[in-house]
Design a protein around this motif. Structure first.
Motif, PDB file in Angstrom:
ATOM      1  N   MET A   1       9.454  -3.601   6.728  1.00 47.83           N
ATOM      2  CA  MET A   1       9.116  -2.345   6.053  1.00 47.83           C
ATOM      3  C   MET A   1      10.378  -1.695   5.492  1.00 47.83           C
ATOM      4  N   ALA A   2      11.427  -1.655   6.298  1.00 41.85           N
ATOM      5  CA  ALA A   2      12.678  -1.039   5.862  1.00 41.85           C
ATOM      6  C   ALA A   2      13.266  -1.764   4.663  1.00 41.85           C
ATOM      7  N   GLU A   3      13.165  -3.075   4.661  1.00 42.60           N
ATOM      8  CA  GLU A   3      13.742  -3.861   3.567  1.00 42.60           C
ATOM      9  C   GLU A   3      12.888  -3.828   2.303  1.00 42.60           C
ATOM     10  N   THR A   4      11.604  -3.558   2.454  1.00 42.94           N
ATOM     11  CA  THR A   4      10.699  -3.527   1.312  1.00 42.94           C
ATOM     12  C   THR A   4      10.796  -2.212   0.546  1.00 42.94           C
ATOM     13  N   GLY A   5      11.013  -1.129   1.254  1.00 42.73           N
ATOM     14  CA  GLY A   5      11.072   0.181   0.620  1.00 42.73           C
ATOM     15  C   GLY A   5      12.446   0.500   0.060  1.00 42.73           C
ATOM     16  N   ARG A   6      12.468   1.499  -0.831  1.00 42.66           N
ATOM     17  CA  ARG A   6      13.718   2.013  -1.383  1.00 42.66           C
ATOM     18  C   ARG A   6      13.882   3.432  -0.861  1.00 42.66           C
TER      19      ARG A   6
ATOM     20  N   PRO B   1       6.855  13.849   8.476  1.00 46.69           N
ATOM     21  CA  PRO B   1       7.367  12.544   8.925  1.00 46.69           C
ATOM     22  C   PRO B   1       6.282  11.666   9.550  1.00 46.69           C
ATOM     23  N   GLY B   2       6.335  10.384   9.183  1.00 50.22           N
ATOM     24  CA  GLY B   2       5.370   9.431   9.704  1.00 50.22           C
ATOM     25  C   GLY B   2       4.113   9.318   8.877  1.00 50.22           C
ATOM     26  N   THR B   3       4.108   9.896   7.672  1.00 50.10           N
ATOM     27  CA  THR B   3       2.921   9.907   6.832  1.00 50.10           C
ATOM     28  C   THR B   3       3.135   9.095   5.559  1.00 50.10           C
ATOM     29  N   PHE B   4       2.142   8.270   5.213  1.00 48.79           N
ATOM     30  CA  PHE B   4       2.124   7.610   3.910  1.00 48.79           C
ATOM     31  C   PHE B   4       1.513   8.580   2.908  1.00 48.79           C
ATOM     32  N   ILE B   5       2.091   8.646   1.716  1.00 47.33           N
ATOM     33  CA  ILE B   5       1.592   9.493   0.637  1.00 47.33           C
ATOM     34  C   ILE B   5       1.449   8.629  -0.612  1.00 47.33           C
ATOM     35  N   GLY B   6       0.345   8.769  -1.315  1.00 48.81           N
ATOM     36  CA  GLY B   6       0.160   8.065  -2.573  1.00 48.81           C
ATOM     37  C   GLY B   6      -0.358   6.651  -2.448  1.00 48.81           C
ATOM     38  N   GLU B   7      -0.639   6.232  -1.241  1.00 47.61           N
ATOM     39  CA  GLU B   7      -1.076   4.848  -1.029  1.00 47.61           C
ATOM     40  C   GLU B   7      -2.514   4.614  -1.455  1.00 47.61           C
TER      41      GLU B   7
ATOM     42  N   PHE C   1       7.716   2.836  -2.252  1.00 44.29           N
ATOM     43  CA  PHE C   1       7.188   1.489  -2.399  1.00 44.29           C
ATOM     44  C   PHE C   1       6.508   1.349  -3.760  1.00 44.29           C
ATOM     45  N   THR C   2       6.849   0.294  -4.506  1.00 40.73           N
ATOM     46  CA  THR C   2       6.128  -0.016  -5.728  1.00 40.73           C
ATOM     47  C   THR C   2       4.715  -0.451  -5.346  1.00 40.73           C
ATOM     48  N   PRO C   3       3.781  -0.428  -6.293  1.00 38.69           N
ATOM     49  CA  PRO C   3       2.433  -0.907  -5.962  1.00 38.69           C
ATOM     50  C   PRO C   3       2.436  -2.336  -5.416  1.00 38.69           C
ATOM     51  N   GLU C   4       3.220  -3.206  -6.038  1.00 43.21           N
ATOM     52  CA  GLU C   4       3.268  -4.599  -5.589  1.00 43.21           C
ATOM     53  C   GLU C   4       3.824  -4.703  -4.171  1.00 43.21           C
TER      54      GLU C   4
ATOM     55  N   GLY D   1       3.885  -2.349  -1.879  1.00 42.92           N
ATOM     56  CA  GLY D   1       2.942  -1.740  -0.948  1.00 42.92           C
ATOM     57  C   GLY D   1       1.792  -2.664  -0.595  1.00 42.92           C
ATOM     58  N   ARG D   2       1.256  -3.339  -1.611  1.00 40.73           N
ATOM     59  CA  ARG D   2       0.150  -4.272  -1.348  1.00 40.73           C
ATOM     60  C   ARG D   2       0.607  -5.436  -0.481  1.00 40.73           C
ATOM     61  N   LYS D   3       1.799  -5.964  -0.775  1.00 41.58           N
ATOM     62  CA  LYS D   3       2.324  -7.080   0.020  1.00 41.58           C
ATOM     63  C   LYS D   3       2.549  -6.646   1.466  1.00 41.58           C
ATOM     64  N   LEU D   4       3.066  -5.452   1.654  1.00 38.61           N
ATOM     65  CA  LEU D   4       3.312  -4.942   3.003  1.00 38.61           C
ATOM     66  C   LEU D   4       2.008  -4.855   3.791  1.00 38.61           C
ATOM     67  N   THR D   5       0.945  -4.375   3.151  1.00 38.79           N
ATOM     68  CA  THR D   5      -0.334  -4.271   3.863  1.00 38.79           C
ATOM     69  C   THR D   5      -0.961  -5.641   4.110  1.00 38.79           C
ATOM     70  N   GLU D   6      -0.652  -6.617   3.257  1.00 36.36           N
ATOM     71  CA  GLU D   6      -1.130  -7.984   3.504  1.00 36.36           C
ATOM     72  C   GLU D   6      -0.369  -8.624   4.659  1.00 36.36           C
ATOM     73  N   ASP D   7       0.943  -8.406   4.698  1.00 38.28           N
ATOM     74  CA  ASP D   7       1.804  -9.049   5.701  1.00 38.28           C
ATOM     75  C   ASP D   7       1.748  -8.383   7.071  1.00 38.28           C
ATOM     76  N   ILE D   8       1.461  -7.081   7.096  1.00 39.82           N
ATOM     77  CA  ILE D   8       1.506  -6.330   8.360  1.00 39.82           C
ATOM     78  C   ILE D   8       0.168  -5.620   8.575  1.00 39.82           C
ATOM     79  N   PRO D   9      -0.738  -6.249   9.313  1.00 32.45           N
ATOM     80  CA  PRO D   9      -2.061  -5.655   9.536  1.00 32.45           C
ATOM     81  C   PRO D   9      -2.009  -4.240  10.135  1.00 32.45           C
ATOM     82  N   ALA D  10      -1.040  -3.956  10.980  1.00 34.64           N
ATOM     83  CA  ALA D  10      -0.963  -2.622  11.599  1.00 34.64           C
ATOM     84  C   ALA D  10      -0.766  -1.539  10.547  1.00 34.64           C
ATOM     85  N   ILE D  11       0.004  -1.825   9.507  1.00 26.47           N
ATOM     86  CA  ILE D  11       0.188  -0.836   8.433  1.00 26.47           C
ATOM     87  C   ILE D  11      -1.104  -0.675   7.655  1.00 26.47           C
ATOM     88  N   ARG D  12      -1.768  -1.774   7.357  1.00 24.75           N
ATOM     89  CA  ARG D  12      -3.057  -1.708   6.662  1.00 24.75           C
ATOM     90  C   ARG D  12      -4.045  -0.859   7.458  1.00 24.75           C
ATOM     91  N   GLU D  13      -4.082  -1.056   8.775  1.00 23.18           N
ATOM     92  CA  GLU D  13      -4.996  -0.290   9.629  1.00 23.18           C
ATOM     93  C   GLU D  13      -4.631   1.194   9.643  1.00 23.18           C
TER      94      GLU D  13
END
Length: 140
Positions: free
Chosen positions: A30-35, A77-83, A107-110, A112-124
């Motif tokens: 997650m840290a490496e995917t985001g800017r 803190p701890g909240t996703f916005i715009g997802e 996170f870019t749209p791409e 963000g989508r990859k992160l939710t595919e790779d990490i089920p806990a984030i998707r949930e």
């Protein structure tokens, strides 16, 4: 990690409430995917009715969520916005303005989508938050 990304220490993210269930590898991804972005107070980072170009995970600070210029919620803190607009391929349903200085992962749209595919806990987590917002909106 990409050289144009300056991610925060993964331990910072791991301490946040919504990500407490992630393992070290997931936190690192997650840290490496985001800017990492730093936004000043009163900055409009999301405009109502516009296409979704980014999602944010708030690390520090607070934001105001507004519909028709009226505050309908706040987030911190701890909240996703715009997802939601990204995941649903929809226009933004609200404006988001910083109430304080904010540090967040962008996170870019791409990404963000990859992160939710790779990490089920984030998707949930995103799904649970989206459902709670939907139920809150039904009560208005």
């Amino acid at each position: 990690m990409r050289k144009d990304h300056f991610a925060p220490d993964p331990a910072t993210i791991a301490r946040l409430k919504e990500l407490s269930g992630l393992n070290d590898k997931e936190v690192q991804q997650m840290a490496e995917t985001g800017r990492l972005v730093h936004l000043p107070e009163s900055w409009s980072l999301i405009m109502e009715g516009t296409p979704a170009d980014a999602a944010y995970y708030i690390l520090e600070g607070d934001v105001s969520v507004r519909r028709n210029k009226e505050e309908v919620a706040t987030a911190g803190p701890g909240t996703f916005i715009g997802e939601a607009a990204i995941m649903n391929h929809a226009l933004r349903s609200a404006q988001v303005v910083t109430k304080t200085n904010v540090t967040a992962l962008n996170f870019t749209p791409e990404a963000g989508r990859k992160l939710t595919e790779d990490i089920p806990a984030i998707r949930e987590q995103i799904s649970t938050a989206h459902q709670a917002r939907h139920e809150a909106n039904q009560g208005e």
